[in-house]
Every structure is written in structure tokens, then in C-alpha cells.
Design a protein around this motif. Structure first.
Motif, PDB file in Angstrom:
ATOM      1  N   LEU A  28       0.486  -1.224  -0.406  1.00  0.00           N
ATOM      2  CA  LEU A  28      -0.025  -0.335  -0.071  1.00  0.00           C
ATOM      3  C   LEU A  28       0.524   1.475  -0.573  1.00  0.00           C
ATOM      4  O   LEU A  28       0.520   2.024  -0.854  1.00  0.00           O
ATOM      5  CB  LEU A  28      -0.663  -0.157   1.286  1.00  0.00           C
ATOM      6  CG  LEU A  28      -1.786   1.055   1.502  1.00  0.00           C
ATOM      7  CD1 LEU A  28      -2.762   0.504   0.167  1.00  0.00           C
ATOM      8  CD2 LEU A  28      -2.967   0.975   2.578  1.00  0.00           C
ATOM      9  N   LEU A  64      -5.569  -6.867  -0.675  1.00  0.00           N
ATOM     10  CA  LEU A  64      -5.957  -5.012  -0.890  1.00  0.00           C
ATOM     11  C   LEU A  64      -7.528  -4.390  -1.635  1.00  0.00           C
ATOM     12  O   LEU A  64      -7.796  -3.495  -1.230  1.00  0.00           O
ATOM     13  CB  LEU A  64      -4.454  -3.867  -1.130  1.00  0.00           C
ATOM     14  CG  LEU A  64      -3.280  -4.140   0.011  1.00  0.00           C
ATOM     15  CD1 LEU A  64      -2.483  -3.268  -0.965  1.00  0.00           C
ATOM     16  CD2 LEU A  64      -4.351  -3.353   1.418  1.00  0.00           C
ATOM     17  N   LYS A  69      -8.920  -1.327  -0.061  1.00  0.00           N
ATOM     18  CA  LYS A  69      -8.461  -0.682   0.140  1.00  0.00           C
ATOM     19  C   LYS A  69      -6.778   0.054  -0.677  1.00  0.00           C
ATOM     20  O   LYS A  69      -6.728   1.251  -0.841  1.00  0.00           O
ATOM     21  CB  LYS A  69      -6.834  -1.127   1.611  1.00  0.00           C
ATOM     22  CG  LYS A  69      -7.419  -0.911   2.236  1.00  0.00           C
ATOM     23  CD  LYS A  69      -6.460  -1.855   2.971  1.00  0.00           C
ATOM     24  CE  LYS A  69      -6.965  -1.823   5.031  1.00  0.00           C
ATOM     25  NZ  LYS A  69      -5.472  -2.854   5.966  1.00  0.00           N
ATOM     26  N   ALA A  84      -4.697   3.718  -4.426  1.00  0.00           N
ATOM     27  CA  ALA A  84      -5.161   3.532  -3.291  1.00  0.00           C
ATOM     28  C   ALA A  84      -6.423   3.784  -2.980  1.00  0.00           C
ATOM     29  O   ALA A  84      -6.476   5.274  -3.613  1.00  0.00           O
ATOM     30  CB  ALA A  84      -4.270   4.595  -2.591  1.00  0.00           C
TER      31      ALA A  84
END
Length: 370
Positions: A28, A64, A69, A84
């Protein structure tokens, strides 16, 4: 202004792209640094992260996406990117004029001539009903509402004009060639939060952190936005200024460090469409104009490449369970050994078993160069 050599710009780009050394940052954090990973085909961002992160696994990015996310949607230059979720909420509104410009192109305009744009978007959102819908189904329903028009093109225009998130099921590892199977969800529903537009200054700072030093035209080529010169001028006092090898003025963040130009650069394999190759108007800091024609032979094609001493020296492809390496010119025995060693490390990640090294490259057809 301090002059910078082509080699200094190359090492600066590699350092900010985590290509001088793999990083221990989380996936991330790396995605946030890079701003977005181009993702026309879902598998390629995984390879891009593997080349940048120590011990990266497929599950890290898949999780993710499943946890919302990271999202996949149209973004920079109207192309599909992973970013993101928080960045998407801020960047998509800022970049919306770029996507609207694409939606006004002849391909879409011919099909939607006579339709009110706002009504088309409202109809699309009504048909999505705040839920997840296969893109094919949205196209079918739009065609029913607008007989005589291509529903697939209408669905594409809706997706350009309003933010829709791709379902992780069609954006995770193993989804080669599944563009037609994509399902979409309105961004507000998927994220559960409203869009909060970033400023152009925010975007320029983020770009420089990942691609600087660079010029205004480079920021525009990467983002698709235009007329940023006045905004850059207004930031002049907060930026550092350099002179590039061609005499152009380059800008950078005031606190950004530049690596030693003599630092060695390891062999790296980059995925198709990697933004390290696409992040500048002048791409010669990482790929020569001659090799650019081989890597980018058409408007919608950017082949996977490998870097030797920080520059593109050939392409690679996954053919069945074999990774084929195609250098554009002869490599030294040392460079070839390093390339094959790095490729051997990649094999288990992409499900390969063998490496095939082509000691030649196909002659370039000038008619294919863009």
C-alpha cells in the motif's frame, strides 16, 4: 540552475520508483508513492510490485483489493489504474476533465449523438442501482433504453463520465484477458465515502515524489491534464530548479534527494504498461527513442521490458510456462547472467518453468512506430 546529466535523471527515476533496490515498504505504501499502477490487464501490477518490493506475494495485493483499500478504475490518461482508495477519492475528480475529453472523442460521440450527457449518466447509475453489475449487463440494458445504439460503447462512456470501481474478482492475479467480464460498482457505494477533490498542486507534488525531477510537459504527459504551466509557476518558490541535458528547466520537491549518478542499477523486469516508462514526455532517461518504437508499436501497446544498467535493453514475454527474453542488442556475459538470474527468480511468481533467451531481435518495422 544546477545542471543534471541524463544518468543523474535515470538514477533519480529508478530511486523514486524503487528500482535501484527493492524496498521493505508495504504494497500500500509503494502504491501510494507511485500514485497509481497502470492496470489494463489485471496481472501486470502484480509483476510491477514484485520488481519493487522485497518478498512481495500475490496475496498482499489481492487482499488490498478485496478489503477495498486499493481500487481499479479509469484514472490517469483515461486508462485503467490501481490506486489507493483514499487517493482515488481525491484524484478522480481532479482528473475527470481528462476522462470527459476522451468521452467526447469521435468513437463515443458518434454513438451518443443526440443524447443528453447528464441523462445518459443518470440512466447508467439508475441501471446500476447502487450495486455491482457486469459491464456486459449494463451495456445490454443501455441498449434496450436506447435502441439503435451500441450499448457497449454507451457503457464505456458512462464509465468514463462517472467513477465506477471494478470488482476485485476481475482485477486479481490470474485474470488474464478478462476485460469483457468486468463488473462495476459506483464509487460512492464501493468506498462508502464521498469524493473530495485534490488540487492540481497536490497532484504535481505527488508526481515529483515519484518521477522527479521533471518538467511541466512531463507532468501533463503522465496525468493527461493540460495548461499546468501557470500552476507550476505559482509553486516556484517551494520547488527546487534544475537544468536538464537538453537545456529544459526541470522542477523537483525542495527536500527530495538525488542518488549518486554512479550508483549501480540492478537488472529489473518491468510489466507491460509500467508507468516508469510512461511517466514523462521525454522518456529518454530510461528508454531510447529507437527502443521506444519496439516497446510501444501501437497506441494501445506497451510491452514488458527489462532494464540493464537502468535502461530498457529488451523485452520479455510469458508464453505458456516459458519466459522469453528478447534483447534489442547484444549483452555482455555479465549482464546476460544477471538478467537470467533475475528471470529465474521471477519464474515461480508468474507460474513459469523455463527461460528462453533469444540472441536476436526482430527487425523494426518503421510503419508500426507511433
Amino acid at each position: 540552475m544546477t545542471p543534471l546529466s541524463a544518468r543523474a535523471l535515470n538514477r533519480a527515476l529508478l530511486g523514486r520508483q524503487f528500482l535501484l533496490a527493492r524496498t521493505d515498504h508495504t504494497p500500500l505504501e509503494v502504491i501510494e508513492r507511485l500514485v497509481a499502477l497502470q492496470a489494463q490487464e489485471p496481472n501486470w501490477p502484480y509483476v510491477g510490485l514484485w520488481s519493487r518490493i522485497c518478498g512481495f506475494t500475490h496475496a498482499q495485493l489481492t487482499t488490498l483489493l478485496q478489503d477495498r483499500k486499493v481500487v481499479r478504475s479509469g484514472l490517469l490518461r483515461s486508462t485503467q489504474h490501481l490506486t489507493a482508495a483514499d487517493d482515488f477519492r481525491r484524484l478522480r475528480p481532479l482528473l475527470q476533465p481528462v476522462l470527459d475529453r476522451t468521452a467526447r472523442s469521435a468513437y463515443f460521440a458518434r454513438n451518443s449523438a443526440g443524447l443528453d450527457t447528464a441523462s445518459l449518466v443518470a440512466t447508467g447509475l439508475e441501471l446500476l442501482a447502487g450495486g455491482t453489475t457486469p459491464r456486459k449487463e449494463l451495456a445490454r440494458r443501455l441498449a434496450e433504453r436506447h435502441p439503435g445504439r451500441d450499448g457497449r460503447i454507451l457503457a464505456g462512456e458512462v464509465e468514463l463520465r462517472t467513477p465506477l470501481i471494478h470488482s476485485p474478482a476481475t482485477g486479481t492475479w490470474g485474470s488474464w484477458g478478462t476485460r469483457s467480464a468486468v463488473s462495476v460498482t459506483p464509487a460512492g457505494t464501493w468506498l462508502g465515502l464521498p469524493m473530495v477533490p485534490a488540487t492540481a498542486k497536490d497532484l504535481i507534488r505527488r508526481y515529483l515524489a515519484a518521477f522527479g525531477p521533471a518538467g511541466t510537459m512531463d507532468v501533463q504527459a503522465w496525468s493527461g491534464l493540460t495548461r499546468l504551466g501557470e500552476i507550476v509557476s505559482g509553486m516556484r518558490a517551494e520547488l527546487r530548479h534544475y537544468r536538464g541535458p537538453d537545456g529544459r528547466e526541470l522542477i523537483d520537491l525542495a527536500d527530495a534527494e538525488l542518488p549518486d549518478p554512479d550508483m549501480p542499477a540492478p537488472v529489473r523486469l518491468l510489466p507491460a504498461f509500467d508507468n516508469a516508462l510512461l511517466g514523462h514526455a521525454d522518456r529518454t532517461r530510461i528508454i531510447s527513442d529507437e527502443d521506444r518504437k519496439r516497446v510501444m508499436p501501437g497506441q494501445a501497446q506497451v510491452r514488458p521490458t527489462f532494464l540493464v544498467d537502468g535502461h530498457v535493453r529488451g523485452s520479455w514475454s510469458l508464453e505458456g510456462d516459458t519466459v522469453r527474453l528478447t534483447p534489442f542488442r547484444p549483452l555482455s556475459a555479465t549482464d546476460r547472467a544477471a538478467l537470467e538470474q533475475e528471470t529465474e527468480r521471477l519464474l515461480p511468481f508468474v507460474g513459469g518453468k523455463d527461460v528462453f533467451y533469444s540472441p536476436w531481435h526482430r527487425p523494426l518495422d518503421p510503419s508500426l512506430a507511433r
